[in-house]
Design a protein around this motif. Structure first.
Motif, PDB file in Angstrom:
ATOM      1  N   ASP A  97       0.827  -1.209   0.000  1.00 37.96           N
ATOM      2  CA  ASP A  97       0.000   0.000   0.000  1.00 37.96           C
ATOM      3  C   ASP A  97       0.861   1.259   0.000  1.00 37.96           C
ATOM      4  OD1 ASP A  97      -2.370  -1.375  -0.030  1.00 37.96           O
ATOM      5  OD2 ASP A  97      -3.055  -0.711   1.947  1.00 37.96           O
ATOM      6  N   TYR A  98       2.108   1.134   0.468  1.00 39.77           N
ATOM      7  CA  TYR A  98       3.001   2.287   0.607  1.00 39.77           C
ATOM      8  C   TYR A  98       4.181   2.218  -0.370  1.00 39.77           C
ATOM      9  CZ  TYR A  98       0.277   2.200   4.864  1.00 39.77           C
ATOM     10  OH  TYR A  98      -0.772   2.138   5.751  1.00 39.77           O
ATOM     11  N   ALA A  99       4.090   1.332  -1.341  1.00 33.94           N
ATOM     12  CA  ALA A  99       5.188   1.169  -2.298  1.00 33.94           C
ATOM     13  C   ALA A  99       5.392   2.444  -3.114  1.00 33.94           C
ATOM     14  CB  ALA A  99       4.899  -0.004  -3.226  1.00 33.94           C
ATOM     15  N   GLY A 100       6.648   2.681  -3.484  1.00 32.85           N
ATOM     16  CA  GLY A 100       6.953   3.832  -4.321  1.00 32.85           C
ATOM     17  C   GLY A 100       8.129   4.621  -3.795  1.00 32.85           C
ATOM     18  N   ASP A 101       8.350   5.765  -4.408  1.00 36.96           N
ATOM     19  CA  ASP A 101       9.434   6.668  -4.037  1.00 36.96           C
ATOM     20  C   ASP A 101       8.812   7.915  -3.432  1.00 36.96           C
ATOM     21  OD1 ASP A 101      11.721   8.598  -4.281  1.00 36.96           O
ATOM     22  OD2 ASP A 101      12.637   6.865  -5.257  1.00 36.96           O
ATOM     23  N   TRP A 102       9.241   8.279  -2.233  1.00 35.51           N
ATOM     24  CA  TRP A 102       8.575   9.323  -1.451  1.00 35.51           C
ATOM     25  C   TRP A 102       9.559  10.383  -0.982  1.00 35.51           C
ATOM     26  CZ3 TRP A 102       3.314   8.510  -1.037  1.00 35.51           C
ATOM     27  CH2 TRP A 102       2.860   7.212  -1.306  1.00 35.51           C
ATOM     28  N   GLN A 103       9.092  11.619  -0.942  1.00 37.45           N
ATOM     29  CA  GLN A 103       9.917  12.737  -0.482  1.00 37.45           C
ATOM     30  C   GLN A 103       9.332  13.347   0.782  1.00 37.45           C
ATOM     31  OE1 GLN A 103       9.677  16.364  -2.903  1.00 37.45           O
ATOM     32  NE2 GLN A 103       7.926  15.469  -4.025  1.00 37.45           N
ATOM     33  N   SER A 104      10.206  13.755   1.681  1.00 34.32           N
ATOM     34  CA  SER A 104       9.781  14.478   2.874  1.00 34.32           C
ATOM     35  C   SER A 104       9.320  15.878   2.490  1.00 34.32           C
ATOM     36  CB  SER A 104      10.939  14.578   3.859  1.00 34.32           C
ATOM     37  OG  SER A 104      10.658  15.519   4.879  1.00 34.32           O
ATOM     38  N   THR A 127       6.303  13.405   7.299  1.00 39.69           N
ATOM     39  CA  THR A 127       5.259  13.233   6.285  1.00 39.69           C
ATOM     40  C   THR A 127       5.863  13.176   4.897  1.00 39.69           C
ATOM     41  OG1 THR A 127       3.654  14.349   7.712  1.00 39.69           O
ATOM     42  CG2 THR A 127       3.157  14.286   5.348  1.00 39.69           C
ATOM     43  N   TYR A 128       5.368  12.237   4.109  1.00 43.79           N
ATOM     44  CA  TYR A 128       5.954  11.956   2.797  1.00 43.79           C
ATOM     45  C   TYR A 128       4.902  11.959   1.703  1.00 43.79           C
ATOM     46  CZ  TYR A 128      10.040  10.837   5.491  1.00 43.79           C
ATOM     47  OH  TYR A 128      11.118  10.947   6.349  1.00 43.79           O
ATOM     48  N   TYR A 129       5.246  12.648   0.607  1.00 48.81           N
ATOM     49  CA  TYR A 129       4.438  12.690  -0.611  1.00 48.81           C
ATOM     50  C   TYR A 129       5.250  12.070  -1.745  1.00 48.81           C
ATOM     51  CZ  TYR A 129       0.655  15.684   1.155  1.00 48.81           C
ATOM     52  OH  TYR A 129      -0.440  16.171   1.834  1.00 48.81           O
ATOM     53  N   PRO A 130       4.589  11.646  -2.811  1.00 49.78           N
ATOM     54  CA  PRO A 130       5.333  11.043  -3.927  1.00 49.78           C
ATOM     55  C   PRO A 130       6.449  11.945  -4.425  1.00 49.78           C
ATOM     56  CG  PRO A 130       2.987  10.672  -4.211  1.00 49.78           C
ATOM     57  CD  PRO A 130       3.127  11.622  -3.061  1.00 49.78           C
ATOM     58  N   SER A 131       7.592  11.351  -4.711  1.00 50.06           N
ATOM     59  CA  SER A 131       8.732  12.124  -5.218  1.00 50.06           C
ATOM     60  C   SER A 131       8.449  12.719  -6.592  1.00 50.06           C
ATOM     61  CB  SER A 131       9.979  11.235  -5.285  1.00 50.06           C
ATOM     62  OG  SER A 131      10.381  10.838  -3.993  1.00 50.06           O
ATOM     63  N   SER A 132       7.439  12.210  -7.270  1.00 48.71           N
ATOM     64  CA  SER A 132       7.096  12.722  -8.594  1.00 48.71           C
ATOM     65  C   SER A 132       6.425  14.089  -8.538  1.00 48.71           C
ATOM     66  CB  SER A 132       6.166  11.736  -9.309  1.00 48.71           C
ATOM     67  OG  SER A 132       4.977  11.531  -8.565  1.00 48.71           O
ATOM     68  N   LEU A 133       5.964  14.508  -7.367  1.00 48.11           N
ATOM     69  CA  LEU A 133       5.296  15.803  -7.236  1.00 48.11           C
ATOM     70  C   LEU A 133       6.328  16.909  -7.040  1.00 48.11           C
ATOM     71  CD1 LEU A 133       2.262  15.017  -4.889  1.00 48.11           C
ATOM     72  CD2 LEU A 133       2.307  15.102  -7.386  1.00 48.11           C
ATOM     73  N   ASN A 134       6.128  18.042  -7.717  1.00 46.62           N
ATOM     74  CA  ASN A 134       7.000  19.189  -7.494  1.00 46.62           C
ATOM     75  C   ASN A 134       6.435  20.033  -6.349  1.00 46.62           C
ATOM     76  OD1 ASN A 134       5.061  21.091  -8.502  1.00 46.62           O
ATOM     77  ND2 ASN A 134       5.704  20.639 -10.602  1.00 46.62           N
ATOM     78  N   PRO A 135       7.197  21.003  -5.840  1.00 44.83           N
ATOM     79  CA  PRO A 135       6.732  21.781  -4.686  1.00 44.83           C
ATOM     80  C   PRO A 135       5.376  22.453  -4.896  1.00 44.83           C
ATOM     81  CG  PRO A 135       9.069  22.146  -5.023  1.00 44.83           C
ATOM     82  CD  PRO A 135       8.593  21.344  -6.196  1.00 44.83           C
ATOM     83  N   ALA A 136       5.160  23.023  -6.076  1.00 47.34           N
ATOM     84  CA  ALA A 136       3.881  23.696  -6.333  1.00 47.34           C
ATOM     85  C   ALA A 136       2.720  22.710  -6.285  1.00 47.34           C
ATOM     86  CB  ALA A 136       3.918  24.387  -7.697  1.00 47.34           C
ATOM     87  N   GLN A 137       2.948  21.494  -6.765  1.00 47.50           N
ATOM     88  CA  GLN A 137       1.899  20.483  -6.732  1.00 47.50           C
ATOM     89  C   GLN A 137       1.579  20.058  -5.305  1.00 47.50           C
ATOM     90  OE1 GLN A 137       3.902  17.803  -9.467  1.00 47.50           O
ATOM     91  NE2 GLN A 137       2.271  18.059 -10.983  1.00 47.50           N
ATOM     92  N   ILE A 138       2.599  19.968  -4.468  1.00 49.53           N
ATOM     93  CA  ILE A 138       2.371  19.598  -3.072  1.00 49.53           C
ATOM     94  C   ILE A 138       1.562  20.690  -2.370  1.00 49.53           C
ATOM     95  CG2 ILE A 138       3.491  19.249  -0.841  1.00 49.53           C
ATOM     96  CD1 ILE A 138       5.705  17.760  -2.336  1.00 49.53           C
ATOM     97  N   VAL A 139       1.905  21.948  -2.603  1.00 45.38           N
ATOM     98  CA  VAL A 139       1.139  23.052  -2.027  1.00 45.38           C
ATOM     99  C   VAL A 139      -0.305  22.987  -2.500  1.00 45.38           C
ATOM    100  CG1 VAL A 139       0.842  25.551  -2.012  1.00 45.38           C
ATOM    101  CG2 VAL A 139       3.127  24.572  -1.714  1.00 45.38           C
ATOM    102  N   SER A 140      -0.505  22.752  -3.781  1.00 47.05           N
ATOM    103  CA  SER A 140      -1.858  22.651  -4.316  1.00 47.05           C
ATOM    104  C   SER A 140      -2.631  21.509  -3.674  1.00 47.05           C
ATOM    105  CB  SER A 140      -1.782  22.457  -5.835  1.00 47.05           C
ATOM    106  OG  SER A 140      -3.082  22.313  -6.385  1.00 47.05           O
ATOM    107  N   GLU A 141      -1.964  20.370  -3.500  1.00 44.71           N
ATOM    108  CA  GLU A 141      -2.612  19.221  -2.860  1.00 44.71           C
ATOM    109  C   GLU A 141      -3.050  19.570  -1.446  1.00 44.71           C
ATOM    110  OE1 GLU A 141      -2.163  15.314  -4.221  1.00 44.71           O
ATOM    111  OE2 GLU A 141      -3.074  16.875  -5.447  1.00 44.71           O
ATOM    112  N   MET A 142      -2.184  20.242  -0.710  1.00 35.80           N
ATOM    113  CA  MET A 142      -2.505  20.577   0.688  1.00 35.80           C
ATOM    114  C   MET A 142      -3.601  21.622   0.797  1.00 35.80           C
ATOM    115  SD  MET A 142       1.222  20.639   2.525  1.00 35.80           S
ATOM    116  CE  MET A 142       2.110  19.132   2.890  1.00 35.80           C
TER     117      MET A 142
END
Length: 235
Positions: free
Chosen positions: A78-85, A217-232
């Motif tokens: 369920d948690y497989a993948g590459d993740w960034q802090s 807290t970790y989000y997919p490494s494929s997301l850029n900073p702007a995408q993470i802000v948008s998600e939040m």
């Protein structure tokens, strides 16, 4: 969409027409009246943090209100993948719009939220890769690996009255520096692919369950900073 026989209201995605979650109700629901809504309350492990655009199924479960009978074991896949802090993005100010957004509806200032999350997100592990039963932790670019197997789950009750489930994995092999236990919390209580998660790790299983102020807290490494802000902020 109502499902009278099952006693459920089923949430259907308007774009995919696939089921996005269910809400258990009493009786046999037939007609539905929509009177408004403000989205999902994004809570867990005693903290209330910014939500994001993904569907999380039943909003009551996501907010931490569920029955024990609804909990199911979850695999490491369920948690497989590459993740960034996300901690570096808090430190460099990238997430400042998130705190301002929270302050508009919350009871704390933007600075107050940032201080809370500075403690919550703090970690030296900038990246985690999970493939099969192997978890690799990266600190300053240096990998430390461990092989992990399920060690059950624990249900926690928080001060606000909501609950959360930690899904726990125990190291069976690997580098000495890899933690003996890792505990995942992503607001889910049954098998489903995580789109972000909070991770607790260390060598003492019981003491980790007492930790509710530091939740790297970790989000997919494929997301850029702007995408993470948008998600939040899409809450």
């Amino acid at each position: 969409m109502s499902d009278p026989r099952a006693g459920l209201v089923r949430r259907i995605g308007k774009d995919t027409l696939k089921e996005a979650g269910t809400i258990a109700v009493e009786g046999t629901p037939y007609n539905i009246a929509v009177v408004g809504g403000s989205g999902v309350v994004h809570q867990g492990d005693g903290h209330d943090h910014a939500g994001h655009a993904h569907s999380h199924g039943d909003p009551k479960i996501y907010a931490g209100y569920f029955e024990d009978s609804q909990i199911r074991d979850r695999p490491l896949s369920d948690y497989a993948g590459d993740w960034q802090s996300v901690y570096p993005y808090l430190r460099d100010g990238t997430l400042d719009p998130v705190w301002a957004h929270k302050a508009e509806k919350g009871t704390t200032s933007a600075a107050g939220y940032k201080a809370e999350y500075e403690t919550g997100y703090r970690t030296d592990v900038e990246r985690i890769a999970i493939e099969g039963d192997v978890v690799t932790f990266y600190e300053d670019g240096k990998p430390t690996k461990g092989t992990y197997a399920s060690d059950g789950r624990e249900t926690l009750t928080y001060k606000k009255g909501n609950r959360g489930v930690r899904f726990i994995f125990r190291k069976t092999d690997g580098d000495a520096g890899a933690p003996r236990f890792i505990q995942f919390s992503d607001h889910g209580i049954a098998p489903a692919k995580a789109d972000h998660y909070h991770l607790y790790w260390g060598d003492d299983r019981a003491s980790l369950l007492e930790e509710v102020t530091n939740w790297p807290t970790y989000y997919p490494s494929s997301l850029n900073p702007a995408q993470i802000v948008s998600e939040m902020m899409a809450h």
